[in-house]
Enzyme design. Sequence first.
Site, mmCIF file in Angstrom:
data_model
loop_
_atom_site.group_PDB
_atom_site.id
_atom_site.type_symbol
_atom_site.label_atom_id
_atom_site.label_comp_id
_atom_site.label_asym_id
_atom_site.label_seq_id
_atom_site.Cartn_x
_atom_site.Cartn_y
_atom_site.Cartn_z
ATOM 1 C CE LYS A 108 50.520 -34.647 -57.394
ATOM 2 N NZ LYS A 108 51.707 -33.852 -57.819
ATOM 3 C CE1 TYR B 34 55.209 -37.503 -55.854
ATOM 4 C CE2 TYR B 34 54.075 -36.737 -53.902
ATOM 5 C CZ TYR B 34 54.161 -36.838 -55.276
ATOM 6 O OH TYR B 34 53.194 -36.271 -56.076
ATOM 7 C CG ASN C 271 51.549 -31.142 -60.147
ATOM 8 O OD1 ASN C 271 50.962 -31.714 -59.237
ATOM 9 N ND2 ASN C 271 52.773 -31.463 -60.514
ATOM 10 C CG HIS D 75 51.187 -39.283 -58.839
ATOM 11 N ND1 HIS D 75 52.541 -39.090 -59.006
ATOM 12 C CD2 HIS D 75 50.989 -40.622 -58.864
ATOM 13 C CE1 HIS D 75 53.129 -40.280 -59.109
ATOM 14 N NE2 HIS D 75 52.210 -41.226 -59.025
ATOM 15 C CD GLU E 193 53.719 -44.221 -58.315
ATOM 16 O OE1 GLU E 193 54.736 -43.501 -58.274
ATOM 17 O OE2 GLU E 193 52.820 -44.059 -59.167
#
Length: 150
Positions: free
Chosen positions: A9, A49, A111, A114, A125
């Site tokens: 990310k 998402y 975080n 992913h 995805e």
Amino acid sequence: MERTFIAIKPDGVQRGLISEIITRFERKGFKLVGIKIMVPSNGFAQKHYHGLKERPFFNGLCNFLSSGPVVAMVWEGEGVIRYGRKLIGTDPQKSEPGTIRGDLAVVLGRNVIHGSDGPETAKDEISLWFKPEELVSYTNNAEKWIYGQN
Ligand code: GTP
Ligand code: MG
């Protein structure tokens, strides 16, 4: 062979963690079959998402994912979807040291990585982020040492 979608990310990219994260998947014995860097649009982040669109943090999450470059990857290997999630960890506050989020992140909303959470999401995805011709099937000479012959 099983494949999963992994993304570093914007926080992971900005913090210089690209090579650190790739190294962890690579040295485990998983194989990189697709990689690119891109800034996803907000609409693209919303597609990625879409399963979370009813959650209160959805807009913030999509704004964050589209806030800078993301390194999108496809990794291949036996059990890579499930074990990839183990390498990643969960909430940074709850993840064990030794996991990516345990070692490299502090809060839930930043975080660094992913990973697809199951076979269906992995498939969806991968096809959202990559064209089929962007994925490379190849034999890595180390595979016979990673998997054995029989
Ligand atoms: P991903 O691999 O990014 O999908 O993380 P995950 O599977 O561990 O979590 P989940 O799919 O449930 O949520 C997606 C992302 O939303 C997480 O990575 C977090 O960054 C964020 N997120 C999840 N829950 C919360 C929350 O309660 N508050 C905020 N601000 N962000 C959240
Ligand atoms: Mg998830």
